[in-house]
Design an enzyme around this catalytic site. Structure first.
Site, PDB file in Angstrom:
ATOM      1  N   GLU A 163       1.021  -1.152   0.145  1.00  0.00           N
ATOM      2  CA  GLU A 163      -0.025   0.028  -0.077  1.00  0.00           C
ATOM      3  C   GLU A 163       0.873   1.308  -0.209  1.00  0.00           C
ATOM      4  OE1 GLU A 163      -2.420   0.182   3.610  1.00  0.00           O
ATOM      5  OE2 GLU A 163      -3.554   1.852   2.841  1.00  0.00           O
TER       6      GLU A 163
ATOM      7  N   ASN B 210     -12.405  -1.493   0.617  1.00  0.00           N
ATOM      8  CA  ASN B 210     -11.727  -1.740   1.747  1.00  0.00           C
ATOM      9  C   ASN B 210     -12.126  -1.278   3.071  1.00  0.00           C
ATOM     10  OD1 ASN B 210      -8.798  -2.912   2.951  1.00  0.00           O
ATOM     11  ND2 ASN B 210      -9.082  -0.759   3.638  1.00  0.00           N
ATOM     12  N   GLU B 211     -12.513  -2.120   4.014  1.00  0.00           N
ATOM     13  CA  GLU B 211     -12.793  -1.721   5.056  1.00  0.00           C
ATOM     14  C   GLU B 211     -13.826  -0.684   5.172  1.00  0.00           C
ATOM     15  OE1 GLU B 211      -9.676  -1.009   8.050  1.00  0.00           O
ATOM     16  OE2 GLU B 211      -8.762  -2.860   7.814  1.00  0.00           O
TER      17      GLU B 211
ATOM     18  N   TYR C   2      -5.517  -7.963  12.799  1.00  0.00           N
ATOM     19  CA  TYR C   2      -4.055  -7.773  13.462  1.00  0.00           C
ATOM     20  C   TYR C   2      -4.282  -7.950  14.835  1.00  0.00           C
ATOM     21  CZ  TYR C   2      -3.660  -4.815   9.363  1.00  0.00           C
ATOM     22  OH  TYR C   2      -3.310  -4.483   7.910  1.00  0.00           O
TER      23      TYR C   2
ATOM     24  N   GLU D 280      -5.986  -8.976   5.193  1.00  0.00           N
ATOM     25  CA  GLU D 280      -5.019  -8.282   6.002  1.00  0.00           C
ATOM     26  C   GLU D 280      -4.710  -8.867   7.291  1.00  0.00           C
ATOM     27  OE1 GLU D 280      -5.499  -4.190   6.346  1.00  0.00           O
ATOM     28  OE2 GLU D 280      -6.048  -3.826   4.396  1.00  0.00           O
TER      29      GLU D 280
ATOM     30  N   GLN E 109       2.326  -5.714   6.240  1.00  0.00           N
ATOM     31  CA  GLN E 109       2.405  -5.748   4.901  1.00  0.00           C
ATOM     32  C   GLN E 109       3.854  -6.032   4.315  1.00  0.00           C
ATOM     33  OE1 GLN E 109       1.441  -1.762   3.161  1.00  0.00           O
ATOM     34  NE2 GLN E 109      -0.649  -1.621   4.362  1.00  0.00           N
TER      35      GLN E 109
HETATM   36  O1  AHR Z   1      -2.309  -2.265   6.995  1.00  0.00           O
HETATM   37  C1  AHR Z   1      -2.627  -0.867   7.369  1.00  0.00           C
HETATM   38  C2  AHR Z   1      -4.043  -0.566   7.270  1.00  0.00           C
HETATM   39  O2  AHR Z   1      -4.822  -1.396   8.002  1.00  0.00           O
HETATM   40  C3  AHR Z   1      -4.837  -0.674   6.164  1.00  0.00           C
HETATM   41  O3  AHR Z   1      -4.599   0.331   5.090  1.00  0.00           O
HETATM   42  C4  AHR Z   1      -6.105  -0.854   6.649  1.00  0.00           C
HETATM   43  O4  AHR Z   1      -6.817  -1.428   5.585  1.00  0.00           O
HETATM   44  C5  AHR Z   1      -6.084  -1.547   7.884  1.00  0.00           C
HETATM   45  O5  AHR Z   1      -6.895  -0.828   8.769  1.00  0.00           O
END
Ligand code: AHR
Length: 547
Positions: free
Chosen positions: A59, A220-221, A293, A346, A396
């Site tokens: 990204e 996305n999201e 995450y 992600e 990432q």
């Molecule tokens: O990976 C960083 C960010 O985390 C991404 O841009 C987003 O999709 C997520 O919240």
């Protein structure tokens, strides 16, 4: 079906999912003098391990694209067409199946037209992430991290994918561009030269051959940075953006933006809304994208942490197991045949940025052995759910969050997580099979509360006469002596690879690029089975030849 059964003896405070079968009494293992056991069950297949489970994500965020992937042609840094050569060289051996781009949150502010055509005509835009810098006590800077030069656009992304042998996965903008732009971006990428104006623009940039992009993310999201939609609103947008997009002989795979972690309601309501249009409505959805995450708590320091933080992070990474099963069952309410697969596009361990990294790199830090174990147990989790998960993209690839690489100017290193991807590449396209593990669980304290984590977690796959077993020993100080067997087969021979260190915080740096790397381990076969020492804080891969 549970991919790995817990046989017995699980304490009620056990943290996390079904890392492996966890037990306290180990009769079979004890009989061989071992304190733990792994039994591979080839007769109980789960599914083929899609190479796409080892996918990546880049990204325009901090130092990911500019400095990380893209160094430009007029530089001393080795490159192919502006793309960092060291990155290309390091990626090829781990067989990257797919790369997702341009975001992330950035995707929903990105106008793909800004990144095509002659470089000197491409506009400079304010970077989406520019305002996150103060929250990290970072000084605003000039340069691409503040004003996006659009030097790395669609053509450059596709060339990068081609150089490393990966399929492109493009996330389209739903928050700030109309549906027509998704349609025309597909046309730009996939229509044959000489047919459409878009294809001619692409060809003028040097790419006569259509790109054949199959994977298209629809936003996305959308529950957050992607537009603050409700699931019902997003379902309507998804339908609108994906209706009647031209195929150009490419079987398009649309990926709908799914939940944040455990938000089951997002899943239930999206599927309910979409399928209300009739049973065929789900045919247009290839995958349902989950984001998760795990991160360190407290000061969120990537390299300075206590033993309990070590366990805490592993336990929170292990939540992936229950997220997969939970969303899978929510999807089943509207999609009982499971036409739609899960895509974890992600995932990773997210810590605070290291103070010694450049101010314009966001969330950049050298991942440690702890992050490598997070990666290993997550990839094992995907293997155990190979029937459900069609793709996963670590977040990432380089210079942010759970990176495989760190780069700054001409310096470039691989992180311990890179080594895990290299070790696990052996699973790609093999048959995942159910595997039972038994080991004493690990106890730790977090925020004054006593917790428990499984003692061994792993997965196994079979290809012809080779069984690949990958296993994590999370214990910070104790090795496990593990009896490994393959039910119904005799192990003839074996090779081992281990990633471990006595220092839980071990990591690579520009000064010490090989401080942590895997080593070969002897495997002793006796009477058709193996007893293997699994060091504390380790990831082990066993490649066993059976008959
Ligand atoms: O990976 C960083 C960010 O985390 C991404 O841009 C987003 O999709 C997520 O919240």
């Amino acid at each position: 079906m549970r991919p790995m059964a817990r046989r017995t003896f699980i304490t009620s405070g056990l943290t996390g999912g079904v890392g492996c079968l966890i037990g306290r009494r180990l009769p079979a293992a004890r009989a061989q003098g071992a304190d733990s056991r792994i039994e591979v069950l080839p007769a109980e297949p789960i599914g083929t391990i899609a190479p796409e489970l080892h996918g990546h994500f880049i990204e325009h965020l901090g130092g990911v694209i500019y400095d990380g992937v893209w160094v430009g042609e007029g530089t001393n840094i080795r490159n192919t067409g502006g793309i960092r050569q060291a990155l290309i060289d390091a990626l090829r051996p781990i067989k990257p199946p797919v790369v997702r781009w341009p975001g992330g949150c950035f995707a929903d502010s990105y106008d793909w037209r800004d990144g095509i055509g002659p470089f000197d005509k491409r506009p400079r835009r304010t970077d989406f992430w520019v305002d996150s810098r103060p929250s990290q006590n970072r000084e605003p800077t000039t340069g691409p991290q503040r004003f996006d030069p659009n030097r790395f656009g669609t053509n450059e992304f596709i060339r990068f994918c081609r150089l490393v042998g990966a399929a492109p996965y493009i996330a389209a903008n739903v928050r700030s561009l109309p549906a027509k732009d998704l349609y025309q971006w597909v046309e730009y990428c996939n229509s044959p030269a000489g047919t459409t104006t878009m294809a001619d623009v692409r060809a003028a940039g040097g790419d006569l051959e259509p790109y054949g992009v199959r994977y298209w993310g629809v936003g996305n999201e959308p529950w957050g940075c992607g537009g603050n939609f409700t699931p019902e609103e997003y379902a309507t947008e998804f339908r609108r953006y994906t209706a009647w997009v031209p195929r150009f002989d490419v079987q398009l795979r649309f990926i709908a933006a799914g939940p944040n972690g455990g938000d089951r309601e997002w899943t239930t309501r999206f599927f309910r809304q979409l399928s209300a249009r009739g049973p065929g409505a789900l045919n247009g959805v290839y995958g349902w994208a989950l984001h998760y995450y795990c991160g360190s708590t407290g000061d969120r320091n990537a390299t300075q942490f206590a033993v309990d933080d070590w366990y805490d992070l592993l336990a929170r990474a292990d939540r992936m197991e229950s997220l997969i099963t939970q969303h899978w069952s929510a999807m089943a309410e509207s999609d009982p045949e499971h036409k739609v697969k899960l895509i974890v596009d992600e995932w990773g361990a997210w810590h605070a940025g290291a103070p010694d990294m450049p101010a314009n790199y966001l969330w950049a830090y050298p991942g440690t052995l702890r992050d490598a174990l997070v990666a290993a147990l997550t990839l094992d989790t995907f293997n155990r759910h190979a029937d459900k998960v069609a793709m996963a993209n670590v977040a990432q690839m380089i210079n942010t969050i759970h990176s495989l690489f760190m780069a700054r100017d001409d310096k470039f290193i691989v992180t311990p997580t890179y080594h895990v991807f290299a070790m696990y590449a052996a699973h790609q396209r093999a048959q995942a099979v159910r595997t039972e593990c038994s080991a004493p669980p690990v106890s730790f304290t977090k925020d004054g509360r006593s917790q428990t984590l499984w003692g061994l977690g792993g997965s196994a796959s079979v290809r012809d006469k080779t069984v690949t077993v990958t296993v994590v020993n999370p214990h910070a100080t104790e090795a496990r002596e593990c009896a490994v067997s393959v039910r119904g087969a005799t192990i003839r021979d074996g090779r081992g690879t281990v990633l471990s260190s006595a220092d839980l915080r071990a990591h690579n740096s520009f000064d010490q690029p090989n401080a942590l790397a895997p080593r070969e381990a002897d495997v002793t076969v006796r009477s058709g089975a193996v007893v293997q020492i699994l060091p504390p804080a380790s990831v082990t891969r066993l490649q066993l030849t059976v008959s």
